[in-house]
Scaffold this motif. Structure first.
Motif, PDB file in Angstrom:
ATOM      1  N   ASP A  62      56.937  64.369 -64.187  1.00 59.83           N
ATOM      2  CA  ASP A  62      55.592  63.526 -64.872  1.00 59.83           C
ATOM      3  C   ASP A  62      55.972  61.845 -64.689  1.00 59.83           C
ATOM      4  OD1 ASP A  62      57.809  63.835 -66.534  1.00 59.83           O
ATOM      5  OD2 ASP A  62      56.983  63.562 -68.129  1.00 59.83           O
ATOM      6  N   CYS A  63      57.213  61.831 -63.391  1.00 55.75           N
ATOM      7  CA  CYS A  63      57.664  60.702 -63.167  1.00 55.75           C
ATOM      8  C   CYS A  63      58.446  59.429 -64.153  1.00 55.75           C
ATOM      9  CB  CYS A  63      55.821  59.690 -63.004  1.00 55.75           C
ATOM     10  SG  CYS A  63      55.200  60.485 -61.705  1.00 55.75           S
ATOM     11  N   ARG A  64      59.476  59.967 -64.912  1.00 64.68           N
ATOM     12  CA  ARG A  64      60.752  59.492 -65.354  1.00 64.68           C
ATOM     13  C   ARG A  64      61.652  59.518 -64.867  1.00 64.68           C
ATOM     14  NH1 ARG A  64      60.407  62.089 -70.923  1.00 64.68           N
ATOM     15  NH2 ARG A  64      60.002  63.622 -69.409  1.00 64.68           N
ATOM     16  N   GLU A  65      62.271  58.111 -65.103  1.00 67.49           N
ATOM     17  CA  GLU A  65      64.144  58.052 -63.940  1.00 67.49           C
ATOM     18  C   GLU A  65      64.833  58.623 -65.012  1.00 67.49           C
ATOM     19  OE1 GLU A  65      66.640  55.159 -64.079  1.00 67.49           O
ATOM     20  OE2 GLU A  65      64.942  54.192 -62.584  1.00 67.49           O
ATOM     21  N   PHE A  77      63.599  62.423 -60.574  1.00 65.07           N
ATOM     22  CA  PHE A  77      62.536  61.871 -61.302  1.00 65.07           C
ATOM     23  C   PHE A  77      62.268  63.352 -62.007  1.00 65.07           C
ATOM     24  CE2 PHE A  77      63.873  59.205 -58.342  1.00 65.07           C
ATOM     25  CZ  PHE A  77      63.754  57.607 -59.832  1.00 65.07           C
ATOM     26  N   THR A  78      62.224  62.986 -63.602  1.00 66.90           N
ATOM     27  CA  THR A  78      60.979  64.098 -63.599  1.00 66.90           C
ATOM     28  C   THR A  78      59.535  64.238 -62.766  1.00 66.90           C
ATOM     29  OG1 THR A  78      59.915  62.875 -65.127  1.00 66.90           O
ATOM     30  CG2 THR A  78      62.052  63.866 -65.089  1.00 66.90           C
ATOM     31  N   GLY A 118      68.284  65.633 -70.233  1.00 67.57           N
ATOM     32  CA  GLY A 118      67.555  64.992 -70.140  1.00 67.57           C
ATOM     33  C   GLY A 118      66.685  64.037 -71.134  1.00 67.57           C
ATOM     34  N   GLU A 119      65.952  64.569 -71.988  1.00 67.78           N
ATOM     35  CA  GLU A 119      64.999  64.018 -72.595  1.00 67.78           C
ATOM     36  C   GLU A 119      66.111  63.421 -73.938  1.00 67.78           C
ATOM     37  OE1 GLU A 119      61.692  64.162 -72.805  1.00 67.78           O
ATOM     38  OE2 GLU A 119      61.332  65.152 -71.133  1.00 67.78           O
ATOM     39  N   ALA A 120      67.400  63.902 -74.108  1.00 72.32           N
ATOM     40  CA  ALA A 120      68.059  63.214 -75.041  1.00 72.32           C
ATOM     41  C   ALA A 120      68.345  61.999 -74.460  1.00 72.32           C
ATOM     42  CB  ALA A 120      68.548  64.029 -75.460  1.00 72.32           C
ATOM     43  N   THR A 153      78.111  66.606 -75.155  1.00 72.77           N
ATOM     44  CA  THR A 153      78.185  67.520 -74.233  1.00 72.77           C
ATOM     45  C   THR A 153      76.561  67.016 -73.266  1.00 72.77           C
ATOM     46  OG1 THR A 153      77.557  69.980 -74.983  1.00 72.77           O
ATOM     47  CG2 THR A 153      76.023  69.360 -73.158  1.00 72.77           C
ATOM     48  N   MET A 154      75.558  65.995 -73.678  1.00 75.37           N
ATOM     49  CA  MET A 154      74.651  64.935 -73.602  1.00 75.37           C
ATOM     50  C   MET A 154      75.435  64.078 -72.374  1.00 75.37           C
ATOM     51  SD  MET A 154      72.316  61.954 -75.670  1.00 75.37           S
ATOM     52  CE  MET A 154      74.358  60.973 -75.021  1.00 75.37           C
TER      53      MET A 154
END
Length: 605
Positions: free
Chosen positions: A72-75, A69-70, A241-243, A30-31
Motif C-alpha cells: 500500500d505504498c509505504r516505505e 515498500f509495502t 514493519g508496522e511497529a 527484535t524490532m
C-alpha cells in the motif's frame, strides 16, 4: 509569525515510542534487529546499483535511492543516498496504481510474479522525468507482499536538449514518459519497450546499462527480503514493519511537540523561469505547528511557469518537506537512540500547495527542472523555524545548485552527455561553521573526480577549488562554495539548471549574507560573457571555457563574537582578506600578523 504555548492539559492521547512497543506486543530488541536488517537490505540495493551502473551521475555522484515498500505504498527502509529519490518512490508506486485504475485494470491482474515496471511520469508521482524508477513486486507463496524499488537519474530521456531541459512548452517535450510500463512480463523481456528506449535516447548504452543495473538492484532487494521472511516468518516481519513505522512516527511527533504552536513564515525570490528574464519568482513558505502535527504550505508561491521550471507535488514538493522536517528534528548524527527512516516520519508532516502554483503544477505543464526550487524551499523552511528552534537550524545555505548537462557528438556521430552537480555550501550553525562545497540537504549528491571527467569526456578541468571571495560573516561563518573552470576540447552544448545569480544566502541572528552564484562563458579569444543561471542549449566552441562559482553560505551570530584567532586562521587559509577581517569581524591584521591589542580596541569602539 504568531505563536502560542502548548496546552499541557490536552487530553488527546498520543502514544509514545515506548507505548508503541507495548501496544504492538513486540520485543524492542527484535524490532531493532529486524529494522537493522531492513536498513542493510536498502544499503545493499544501493551499493549494487552504484557499482553496476554505467553513467557517472549514478556511479560517482550517487544520484539515486533504493528501498523496500509495502503493497500500500509505504516505505519500510531507505538507502543513505539521495533523499529526494527514496522518499519519492511512494509517489511513484501510488502513480502506478492510479495508472492501473485509469486503465480499468485490477491490481492483481496488472502485477504478476516476475514483472518489472518502469515509471517516470511527473504528474503521476515521479520526482521528475529523468528520474526513472524500477519497481519489482515481491511475491511469497503466490501472494504479493512488498515492493523492491529504486530510482536513478538517467543521462538522457530524449528531451528537447541533451541531458537536461528547461525551456519546454509542456510535458510532452520532456522526452520519453513511462507510466507503469513493463520491461519484463512474468519474467519475459519485453523487447518492444527496450527497443523503444534504445531508439529514443541520445546515450542508449548508458541508459540501457543503468536500467539493467537498477533491475539487478531490485532483485537483490527482493531476494534479501524473502530471506528475511523465511528467517522470521511473514507475520513477524509485517508486524515489525508496522511497529517500526509507528515507532518512527511517535519519535518525530515527540520532537514536533517541543516547538511552540503557531504559524511561521519566510519568503524569497528565484532568478527567473528560464525564458522570461528579469521576472523573479516568489517562493513563500508557511509552517504551522499544531501540537504534534506540522503543516508546510507553499500556496503563496508564484504561479506555475510556462517552462519546465516547475515542481511535481507528489514526488518532489512533498518529499522535500518530509525530509527537511525530519533532518531538523531527528538528526541521526546527534542522537544516540535507533531512528528508523521510514514512512512513519511522514505521518505528522502535512505538505500543501494550491493546484496551479509552481509547487503543484497541473497537466500538461512541464516539470522537468525542479532541483533549485526545492533547495530554496528547504532553506526557507529552516529560516521560518529559526526563531522557534534557533539551536536546530543553520543560516542560509546556498539554496541553489548549478546542475548542468554538457553534450556533443564524437567523430562517429555518437552522442556524449555529461551531467555535473556543482556544489554550494551550508550556512553557519549554532556551534560550528557552515560546511564547504556540499550539496543542499535534499539531494546530497557526491563529487565526481576530475580524472574521471577528463578520461570520459572531451573536457579539461582547468581549476577546481573552494571559492575564496567571501562568505557570510558570523560567530560561525558560512561555508564556501566552489570554483570550477573547464575547457571544451570539441564543440559542445550546455543546458544549465541553476539559480541564485541574483540573491544571497541569508544570515541569522546578526550574521551577514553569503555570496551569490556566478556563471561565465570565456571564449578562446579571451572575451568574457555573463551567463544566466539557466541556459537551454547554449553553444560552446572548441577551446572555450565555462566558469562556475557557487554560492557561499550565510553567517550565524554576531561576527564580532567570533574569536579573533579563528578569523586569523581563515586569513591564513585565504578565506578572509585583511580588509574583510577588519570590516566584517573587527579583527586587525598587520604585516601578516594578528594585532591583538588593535583588535580589542576596534571591537570595543
Amino acid at each position: 509569525m504568531s505563536t502560542e504555548s502548548h496546552d499541557s492539559d490536552d487530553s488527546t492521547y498520543e502514544p509514545s515510542a515506548a507505548d508503541i512497543l507495548r501496544e504492538r506486543d513486540i520485543d524492542p530488541v527484535t524490532m531493532q534487529v529486524i529494522g537493522g536488517e531492513l536498513d542493510t537490505i536498502a544499503q545493499e540495493m544501493a551499493y549494487k546499483l552504484i557499482r553496476s551502473s554505467y553513467s557517472s551521475i549514478i556511479r560517482e555522484s550517487e544520484d539515486m535511492g533504493a528501498g523496500i515498500f509495502t503493497t500500500d505504498c509505504r516505505e519500510l527502509c531507505e538507502s543513505d543516498s539521495t533523499p529526494m529519490h527514496v522518499g519519492s518512490l511512494i509517489g511513484y508506486l501510488d502513480g502506478m496504481y492510479k495508472t492501473f485504475e485509469e486503465r480499468g485494470i485490477e491490481r492483481e491482474d496488472a502485477i504478476k510474479e516476475g514483472d518489472v515496471f518502469i515509471h517516470n511520469h511527473p504528474h503521476y508521482g515521479a520526482s521528475h522525468s529523468p528520474d526513472i524508477a524500477v519497481a519489482v513486486p515481491i511475491f511469497y507463496n503466490g501472494e504479493h507482499i512488498a515492493w523492491a524499488a529504486n530510482t536513478a537519474h538517467h543521462l538522457d530521456i530524449g528531451s528537447a536538449t541533451p541531458g537536461l531541459a528547461i525551456d519546454l512548452e509542456d510535458m510532452y517535450a520532456e522526452g520519453s514518459l513511462f507510466r507503469a510500463t513493463k520491461v519484463y512480463d512474468e519474467g519475459e523481456r519485453v523487447d518492444e519497450i527496450w527497443n523503444f528506449i534504445q531508439d529514443n535516447v541520445r546515450t542508449p548504452r548508458e541508459v540501457i546499462g543503468d536500467l539493467q543495473a537498477q533491475i539487478s538492484s531490485c532483485n537483490v532487494g527482493k531476494d534479501r527480503y524473502l530471506a528475511l521472511v523465511e528467517k522470521y516468518g511473514l507475520e513477524e516481519i509485517q508486524q515489525a514493519g508496522e511497529a517500526l513505522m509507528d515507532y518512527a512516527e511517535a519519535l518525530l511527533r515527540n520532537e514536533i511537540r517541543k516547538i511552540p504552536d503557531g504559524t511561521y513564515y519566510a519568503e524569497d525570490y528565484l532568478d527567473d523561469d528560464g525564458r522570461n528574464r528579469g521576472k523573479r519568482l516568489k517562493i513563500a513558505v508557511e509552517v504551522t505547528v499544531d501540537g504534534s502535527d506540522i503543516t508546510v504550505d507553499m500556496s503563496k508561491s508564484a504561479d506555475q511557469t510556462p517552462t519546465g521550471y516547475n515542481i511535481p507535488f507528489h514526488g518532489s514538493t512533498d518529499v522535500c518537506i518530509y525530509f527537511t522536517i525530519r533532518s531538523i528534528l531527528m538528526d541521526t548524527f546527534v542522537r544516540d537512540e535507533y531512528l528508523p527512516q521510514n514512512s512513519g516520519t511522514f505521518e505528522p508532516v502535512h505538505p500543501k500547495a494550491r493546484p496551479g502554483c509552481m509547487f503543484n503544477p497541473t497537466p500538461p505543464t512541464s516539470a522537468f527542472a525542479r532541483i533549485n526550487q526545492v533547495d530554496k524551499m528547504s532553506d526557507l523552511i529552516i529560516q521560518a523555524l529559526a526563531e522557534a528552534i534557533p539551536d536546530k537550524v543553520c543560516a542560509g545555505t546556498c539554496g541553489q545548485v548549478y546542475f548542468v548537462s554538457y553534450g556533443g557528438t564524437n567523430d562517429e556521430g555518437e552522442y556524449w552527455v555529461y551531467l555535473e552537480v556543482n556544489e554550494g555550501s551550508y550556512g553557519g550553525r549554532p556551534a560550528a561553521d557552515g560546511l564547504d562545497a556540499v550539496d543542499a540537504l535534499v539531494h546530497n549528491t557526491k563529487n565526481r573526480p576530475v580524472e574521471d571527467i577528463e578520461l570520459s569526456h572531451p573536457m579539461r578541468v582547468e581549476h577546481y577549488s573552494l571559492r575564496e571571495d567571501g562568505h557570510g560573516a558570523g560567530r560561525h561563518r558560512g561555508g564556501h562554495g566552489i570554483v570550477r573552470e573547464s575547457t571544451f576540447l570539441t564543440n559542445a552544448v550546455m543546458t544549465m539548471e541553476g539559480d541564485g545569480n541574483t540573491y544571497r544566502p541569508h544570515g541569522l541572528f546578526g550574521g551577514g549574507e553569503g555570496t551569490h552564484g556566478d556563471l561565465k562563458h570565456i571564449k578562446a579569444n579571451g572575451e568574457v560573457i555573463d551567463l544566466n543561471s539557466k541556459e537551454s542549449g547554449y553553444k560552446f566552441e572548441a577551446g572555450d571555457r565555462v566558469l562556475i562559482k557557487t554560492a557561499s553560505g550565510g553567517g550565524y551570530g554576531d561576527p564580532h563574537e567570533r574569536p579573533s584567532e579563528q578569523v586569523y586562521e581563515d586569513y591564513l587559509d585565504g578565506l578572509v582578506s585583511v580588509e574583510e577581517a577588519r570590516e566584517n569581524y573587527g579583527v586587525v591584521i598587520e604585516d601578516g600578523e594578528l594585532d591583538v591589542g588593535a583588535t580589542a580596541e576596534l571591537r570595543s569602539a
